[in-house]
Structure formats: C-alpha cells, structure tokens
Design a protein around this motif. Structure first.
Motif, PDB file in Angstrom:
ATOM      1  N   VAL A  68      -6.938  10.006  -5.189  1.00 35.17           N
ATOM      2  CA  VAL A  68      -6.800  10.689  -3.903  1.00 35.17           C
ATOM      3  C   VAL A  68      -7.379   9.805  -2.803  1.00 35.17           C
ATOM      4  CG1 VAL A  68      -7.387  12.748  -2.570  1.00 35.17           C
ATOM      5  CG2 VAL A  68      -6.991  12.912  -5.048  1.00 35.17           C
ATOM      6  N   PHE A  69      -6.559   9.503  -1.810  1.00 34.83           N
ATOM      7  CA  PHE A  69      -7.039   8.787  -0.623  1.00 34.83           C
ATOM      8  C   PHE A  69      -7.329   9.811   0.466  1.00 34.83           C
ATOM      9  CE2 PHE A  69      -6.125   6.891   3.571  1.00 34.83           C
ATOM     10  CZ  PHE A  69      -7.167   5.974   3.611  1.00 34.83           C
ATOM     11  N   ALA A  70      -8.585   9.897   0.887  1.00 39.09           N
ATOM     12  CA  ALA A  70      -8.986  10.830   1.941  1.00 39.09           C
ATOM     13  C   ALA A  70      -8.736  10.175   3.291  1.00 39.09           C
ATOM     14  CB  ALA A  70     -10.459  11.207   1.790  1.00 39.09           C
ATOM     15  N   ALA A  71      -7.687  10.599   3.940  1.00 39.86           N
ATOM     16  CA  ALA A  71      -7.309  10.009   5.227  1.00 39.86           C
ATOM     17  C   ALA A  71      -8.214  10.528   6.340  1.00 39.86           C
ATOM     18  CB  ALA A  71      -5.852  10.349   5.541  1.00 39.86           C
ATOM     19  N   GLN A  72      -8.383   9.703   7.358  1.00 39.42           N
ATOM     20  CA  GLN A  72      -9.129  10.078   8.555  1.00 39.42           C
ATOM     21  C   GLN A  72      -8.243   9.815   9.770  1.00 39.42           C
ATOM     22  OE1 GLN A  72     -12.241   7.498   6.672  1.00 39.42           O
ATOM     23  NE2 GLN A  72     -13.554   8.590   8.125  1.00 39.42           N
ATOM     24  N   PRO A  73      -8.310  10.663  10.783  1.00 40.48           N
ATOM     25  CA  PRO A  73      -7.389  10.520  11.910  1.00 40.48           C
ATOM     26  C   PRO A  73      -7.615   9.281  12.763  1.00 40.48           C
ATOM     27  CG  PRO A  73      -8.964  12.280  12.307  1.00 40.48           C
ATOM     28  CD  PRO A  73      -9.112  11.879  10.870  1.00 40.48           C
ATOM     29  N   SER A  74      -8.848   8.767  12.812  1.00 43.08           N
ATOM     30  CA  SER A  74      -9.125   7.654  13.722  1.00 43.08           C
ATOM     31  C   SER A  74      -9.761   6.445  13.045  1.00 43.08           C
ATOM     32  CB  SER A  74     -10.044   8.135  14.854  1.00 43.08           C
ATOM     33  OG  SER A  74     -11.256   8.665  14.333  1.00 43.08           O
ATOM     34  N   VAL A  75      -9.835   6.437  11.722  1.00 41.54           N
ATOM     35  CA  VAL A  75     -10.425   5.320  10.984  1.00 41.54           C
ATOM     36  C   VAL A  75      -9.499   4.958   9.823  1.00 41.54           C
ATOM     37  CG1 VAL A  75     -12.387   4.563   9.579  1.00 41.54           C
ATOM     38  CG2 VAL A  75     -12.779   6.040  11.561  1.00 41.54           C
ATOM     39  N   PRO A  76      -9.015   3.691   9.799  1.00 42.82           N
ATOM     40  CA  PRO A  76      -9.112   2.678  10.841  1.00 42.82           C
ATOM     41  C   PRO A  76      -8.235   3.046  12.027  1.00 42.82           C
ATOM     42  CG  PRO A  76      -7.662   1.903   9.097  1.00 42.82           C
ATOM     43  CD  PRO A  76      -8.231   3.217   8.626  1.00 42.82           C
ATOM     44  N   PRO A  77      -8.460   2.414  13.193  1.00 40.85           N
ATOM     45  CA  PRO A  77      -7.813   2.911  14.406  1.00 40.85           C
ATOM     46  C   PRO A  77      -6.407   2.395  14.686  1.00 40.85           C
ATOM     47  CG  PRO A  77      -9.395   1.201  14.951  1.00 40.85           C
ATOM     48  CD  PRO A  77      -9.521   1.440  13.477  1.00 40.85           C
ATOM     49  N   THR A  78      -6.042   1.187  14.232  1.00 36.68           N
ATOM     50  CA  THR A  78      -4.778   0.599  14.660  1.00 36.68           C
ATOM     51  C   THR A  78      -3.641   0.913  13.691  1.00 36.68           C
ATOM     52  OG1 THR A  78      -5.018  -1.519  13.503  1.00 36.68           O
ATOM     53  CG2 THR A  78      -6.118  -1.299  15.656  1.00 36.68           C
ATOM     54  N   ARG A  79      -2.434   0.834  14.216  1.00 38.98           N
ATOM     55  CA  ARG A  79      -1.258   1.088  13.384  1.00 38.98           C
ATOM     56  C   ARG A  79      -1.155   0.051  12.266  1.00 38.98           C
ATOM     57  NH1 ARG A  79       4.025   0.358  12.189  1.00 38.98           N
ATOM     58  NH2 ARG A  79       5.357   2.227  12.210  1.00 38.98           N
ATOM     59  N   GLU A  80      -1.431  -1.200  12.604  1.00 39.57           N
ATOM     60  CA  GLU A  80      -1.320  -2.276  11.621  1.00 39.57           C
ATOM     61  C   GLU A  80      -2.292  -2.070  10.474  1.00 39.57           C
ATOM     62  OE1 GLU A  80      -1.595  -2.624  14.888  1.00 39.57           O
ATOM     63  OE2 GLU A  80       0.478  -3.264  15.315  1.00 39.57           O
ATOM     64  N   GLU A  81      -3.514  -1.699  10.782  1.00 35.45           N
ATOM     65  CA  GLU A  81      -4.502  -1.478   9.730  1.00 35.45           C
ATOM     66  C   GLU A  81      -4.123  -0.299   8.846  1.00 35.45           C
ATOM     67  OE1 GLU A  81      -8.579  -3.131  11.894  1.00 35.45           O
ATOM     68  OE2 GLU A  81      -7.853  -1.098  12.314  1.00 35.45           O
ATOM     69  N   ARG A  82      -3.648   0.759   9.461  1.00 34.94           N
ATOM     70  CA  ARG A  82      -3.275   1.939   8.686  1.00 34.94           C
ATOM     71  C   ARG A  82      -2.055   1.659   7.815  1.00 34.94           C
ATOM     72  NH1 ARG A  82      -6.190   6.279  10.849  1.00 34.94           N
ATOM     73  NH2 ARG A  82      -4.685   7.923  10.417  1.00 34.94           N
ATOM     74  N   ALA A  83      -1.135   0.829   8.330  1.00 29.66           N
ATOM     75  CA  ALA A  83       0.024   0.441   7.529  1.00 29.66           C
ATOM     76  C   ALA A  83      -0.404  -0.388   6.322  1.00 29.66           C
ATOM     77  CB  ALA A  83       1.004  -0.344   8.387  1.00 29.66           C
ATOM     78  N   ARG A  84      -1.431  -1.225   6.480  1.00 34.89           N
ATOM     79  CA  ARG A  84      -1.941  -2.002   5.354  1.00 34.89           C
ATOM     80  C   ARG A  84      -2.515  -1.082   4.281  1.00 34.89           C
ATOM     81  NH1 ARG A  84      -6.141  -6.214   7.428  1.00 34.89           N
ATOM     82  NH2 ARG A  84      -6.165  -6.799   5.208  1.00 34.89           N
ATOM     83  N   VAL A  85      -3.221  -0.041   4.712  1.00 35.30           N
ATOM     84  CA  VAL A  85      -3.764   0.911   3.740  1.00 35.30           C
ATOM     85  C   VAL A  85      -2.636   1.541   2.930  1.00 35.30           C
ATOM     86  CG1 VAL A  85      -4.994   3.089   3.465  1.00 35.30           C
ATOM     87  CG2 VAL A  85      -5.849   1.389   5.089  1.00 35.30           C
ATOM     88  N   ALA A 114      -3.463   8.912  16.293  1.00 38.49           N
ATOM     89  CA  ALA A 114      -2.349   8.268  16.979  1.00 38.49           C
ATOM     90  C   ALA A 114      -1.266   7.818  16.004  1.00 38.49           C
ATOM     91  CB  ALA A 114      -2.864   7.069  17.785  1.00 38.49           C
ATOM     92  N   PHE A 115      -1.663   7.478  14.774  1.00 39.08           N
ATOM     93  CA  PHE A 115      -0.708   6.921  13.818  1.00 39.08           C
ATOM     94  C   PHE A 115      -0.845   7.636  12.478  1.00 39.08           C
ATOM     95  CE2 PHE A 115      -2.258   3.521  16.663  1.00 39.08           C
ATOM     96  CZ  PHE A 115      -1.088   3.301  17.390  1.00 39.08           C
ATOM     97  N   PRO A 116      -0.184   8.787  12.323  1.00 40.34           N
ATOM     98  CA  PRO A 116      -0.293   9.548  11.072  1.00 40.34           C
ATOM     99  C   PRO A 116       0.205   8.739   9.874  1.00 40.34           C
ATOM    100  CG  PRO A 116       0.697  10.873  12.817  1.00 40.34           C
ATOM    101  CD  PRO A 116       0.651   9.476  13.328  1.00 40.34           C
ATOM    102  N   TYR A 117      -0.505   8.838   8.783  1.00 39.87           N
ATOM    103  CA  TYR A 117      -0.124   8.091   7.585  1.00 39.87           C
ATOM    104  C   TYR A 117       1.261   8.482   7.088  1.00 39.87           C
ATOM    105  CZ  TYR A 117      -4.696   5.912   6.919  1.00 39.87           C
ATOM    106  OH  TYR A 117      -5.826   5.139   7.067  1.00 39.87           O
ATOM    107  N   ALA A 118       1.614   9.740   7.245  1.00 36.21           N
ATOM    108  CA  ALA A 118       2.922  10.184   6.753  1.00 36.21           C
ATOM    109  C   ALA A 118       4.067   9.405   7.394  1.00 36.21           C
ATOM    110  CB  ALA A 118       3.093  11.682   7.019  1.00 36.21           C
ATOM    111  N   ASP A 119       3.862   8.955   8.626  1.00 32.24           N
ATOM    112  CA  ASP A 119       4.902   8.204   9.336  1.00 32.24           C
ATOM    113  C   ASP A 119       4.953   6.741   8.924  1.00 32.24           C
ATOM    114  OD1 ASP A 119       5.331  10.558  10.686  1.00 32.24           O
ATOM    115  OD2 ASP A 119       4.251   9.944  12.495  1.00 32.24           O
TER     116      ASP A 119
END
Length: 455
Positions: free
Chosen positions: A189-206, A239-244
């Motif tokens: 289970v990956f516990a997502a956070q709305p603002s950590v990490p903050p950028t779209r690129e970082e969240r896409a890497r996750v 700003a960048f939901p993981y689902a997207d």
C-alpha cells in the motif's frame, strides 16, 4: 467535551482523539462548514472504528454548520471543554469567537493531526489562545516547547498517544504489534499525500516506481491509496492527483483506491510513503514499511522525523521488495511511548476544574496586528472564503488582497536573493553504492528480490 472538525485529516484525528477521552466524559462532535470541509464519504471513512460513544458517526456524519451556528450552539449550552480540530485559520477564528462570545467559556483544547515534527510556528501562532495543545511524541513536545519559548509564547503542550498508533499489541515483549487480518496479506500500500512530493514530475516518478513494483511482483496488489476522489477537498490542496498520472499500460495489479486506511492495512504486506502518518499505523500493526528518500530529507517533505528510524529507503528498495522495521531506540521518543506518559486528559480535567471555580486564565493571542473589527473581518474571510458572505468580509477582502499580494511578492524576492539550503538525499538503508534511481527502468535493473523481505 464537544469536538469541532472540518477537513478529512482533522476529522479523523479529532474524532479518534475524542474517542480516547476518559470513559466518564460525555462526547459530542460537530462539523464546521469551510471551503475544505470533508465530504460525507470522507467523514464516514474518517470515523471508522470509533467506540460506542461515537460509533453512530460512521453511518450518520453530522451535517456541517457554519461558524456562527457552531459558536451559538456553544453559547446556548456551553460544554466543559471543546476540542478544536480544524485547519489553522479556522482554528484561530473559532478560538477567538469562543473567547469573545461564549460566557464562562469552555476549556479550549487543540492540536495537529499526525506527524508534527519539526515544530511549526504557524501551528502555534494560530492556536496560541487555546488552553492546551495536544502533540504525540516526547520529541514533538520538546521541539514545540523550545519554539514557543523562543517566540515569546508560554508553552501549553500536552502528550497523547496518536490514536492511529495505539494498538493492543504495542506492549508485546518484542516491542512490535501483531495483527489478525481478515484475509491473507497480499498488498503493498502506497499512502499518497496531496502535497508531498509537490511537482508533477516527481509524482509521476513515484507512479512509475509503483508500476514497476507491480510488474516485478505479480503476486501483489500494489495500491495507490488516495485520500479523496475527484471533487472532494483535503487538508492540503492536491495539484496533481496520482490517479491522473497512472499510465495506460500500467500492470493490472496496480490499482488506485480510496477508503479507510485501516481497511487497506488489513491486507498489507507492507506500507510505502514519503511521510504519511499512515506509516505509524502500519508500525503499530507490525507491518513492514518504507519511507522513500529519493527526493531528499527536508522540512517541506515532512520526513526529517524518520532519520535513523530504520524505515528509510529508496525506489530500489521498493521495487526489490525490501522494507523496514522501526529501531527500538527510535520508538519511545517518536510516537510509541508508554500510554502512561500521556497527560492530555489529566491536564484537561484540571483545566475544567479551574473553569468550575472561575479561575481559568485566558491566554494571549500570538497575533499582534491591529485593526479591530476590520481586521477580524479580514481574518474571518481569509479562513472561510466563500463560506463567509458578510458585507464587512467582502470589504475587507477588497482592501486586504492587494496588501497580501505585495507581501508575497516581497517574500518571493527574498527567497530569490537567499535561496533555501538544498534537501539532503540519504543513502538507502541497504547500504547500496548506487545513487537514488532516476526512473523506474533503473530501479527494475537493480532488483534481485522476488518476495518482501525485512531489513
């Protein structure tokens, strides 16, 4: 005691702390209407697992009331104490309104949900007039006491076991918890956070790392556990939901899901996050965990507290199925102290006794700005946004926005002139020599494990 909550995380924390109050306390919970108030579905999720005194909230969450209605409720029938479990600007507003408008005011207890280390002045600033500020580790209490003293605020901090870190097996001889899930664990289970990490690129890497983990371990469900669905508000804006960000070619065992964290942990092989409080829920259950340090260790990432915890790792660890357990010397100072150390309820009782005899002393506000009624209108509008329809609030908004914009521009210029120190990136706990992986492909090539292991 009456609890007042608003967002998803404050609703969960406030309700569960309220439920941990002594058995002879009568409890009630109110939801205040703000721009970020949790939806009914979020509230039902937040209230899951409450004891008999508050169990009805799970099926029938209270309808949100505006601030004036909440204060009027307290004025008409003053409780002995109020737990103010809301975001900072709303907390400051409610605490001030109770001081101004509720005769023989109740004891005001407040606090922050989850991990609150390092200490944050903004949290103290907006809640300084409360009588008691609840924290969840000895380390947090020390840090906040030092910060408050340095900034001229008399310390008012109390200790409570974080409700989500309280588990019956915490007292087991080996210091770990056990669990009895309803089914065989099969999920990372990956516990997502709305603002950590903050950028779209970082969240896409996750998301790429999680997708690669799912490919390498087809026997697992890799769950991106989010805290809201489209249209729902959260304590922090996303700003960048993981689902997207999930690619079209993601493996079928990579799923995005919401709902109570406890339900997901019932099936968890391991918990992964950047810094979510959910990692403490996992530790309390004895579930291996991993706090990713690929983006560094810094205050904005809320992960400084995990240094030397035994949980730090990187994407190589994640894809390799290598997770950690908490080091014993870290536990007591960080959220897993003995429950006998908790003093929030005892101190609240003492404050209620002072109230009974008219000896409850008002604490001063940390805010020193002037402006009287106009300033209060501005703070109210700032806290409530569209939920405040007062004429004075609209006038204050029109006058205050240009001033606030100018201040923000000055701060941006200062940051450009004096940029913050870069975040520190730590080596993975497995002591590999490789640098943190830049993408999922490199993570995959470094993978050797085929089953989850514990460091």
């Amino acid at each position: 005691m009456v609890g007042i909550v608003d967002t998803d995380s404050f609703a969960k924390w406030g309700a569960h702390l309220l439920a941990a109050a002594p058995a002879d306390w009568s409890l009630e919970l109110l939801v205040v209407h703000t721009p970020r108030t949790a939806s009914p579905a979020q509230l039902r999720s937040a209230f899951r697992g409450l004891d008999d005194r508050l169990a009805h909230l799970t099926t029938e969450p209270p309808a949100p009331l505006d601030v004036d209605a909440v204060v009027e409720r307290l004025r008409q029938d003053p409780p002995d104490a109020v737990l103010v479990s809301v975001i900072g600007p709303v907390a400051e507003l409610l605490i001030e309104e109770v001081h101004r408008r509720v005769p023989r005011r109740p004891v005001l207890v407040t606090g922050l949900p989850g991990i609150s280390f390092p200490a944050k002045w903004k949290g103290v600033f907006s809640r300084a007039r409360a009588d008691l500020f609840v924290l969840h580790s000895h380390r947090e209490v020390r840090d906040y006491e030092a910060l408050a003293t340095e900034d001229g605020v008399e310390p008012f901090f109390a200790l409570a076991t974080l409700p989500f870190a309280a588990a019956p097996a915490r007292t087991a001889p080996n210091g770990t918890a056990s669990r009895s899930p309803a089914r065989t664990p099969d999920s990372v289970v990956f516990a997502a956070q709305p603002s950590v990490p903050p950028t779209r690129e970082e969240r896409a890497r996750v998301v790429q790392w999680l997708a690669e983990t799912a490919r390498q371990h087809p026997e697992w469900r890799v769950v991106v556990k989010t805290r809201a669905v489209a249209g729902e508000q959260q304590t922090h804006r996303e700003a960048f939901p993981y689902a997207d960000l999930v690619p079209a070619d993601a493996p079928p065992n990579l799923v995005v899901a919401t709902g109570p964290m406890a339900t997901h942990l019932d099936r968890a092989v391991a918990l992964v996050t950047i810094s979510s409080t959910a990692v403490l829920e996992a530790v309390a259950r004895g579930i291996p965990a991993l706090t990713l340090t690929d983006f560094g260790i810094s205050r904005p990432l809320i992960n400084e507290v995990f240094v030397d915890s035994g949980l730090e790792g990187d994407a190589i660890d994640l894809v390799g199925g290598v997770f950690g357990t908490v080091r014993p010397d870290w536990r007591r100072d960080n959220y897993f102290h003995q429950e006998s150390d908790d003093d929030w309820a005892i101190r609240t009782d003492r404050l209620m006794a002072l109230r009974d005899v008219g000896a409850l002393v008002d604490r001063p506000a940390a805010r020193r700005s002037r402006g009287g009624v106009f300033r209060r209108a501005w703070e109210r509008k700032n806290a409530l946004g569209p939920a405040d329809q007062s004429v004075l609030g609209l006038v204050a908004l029109a006058a205050g926005v240009p001033v606030r914009t100018a201040k923000r521009l000055v701060r941006q210029v200062v940051r450009l002139v004096r940029p913050p120190a870069p975040a520190v990136v730590r080596a993975p706990r497995t002591q590999r020599q490789q640098a943190p992986v830049p993408d999922a492909a490199e993570a995959a090539t470094a993978t050797t494990a085929v089953v989850a292991t514990t460091r």
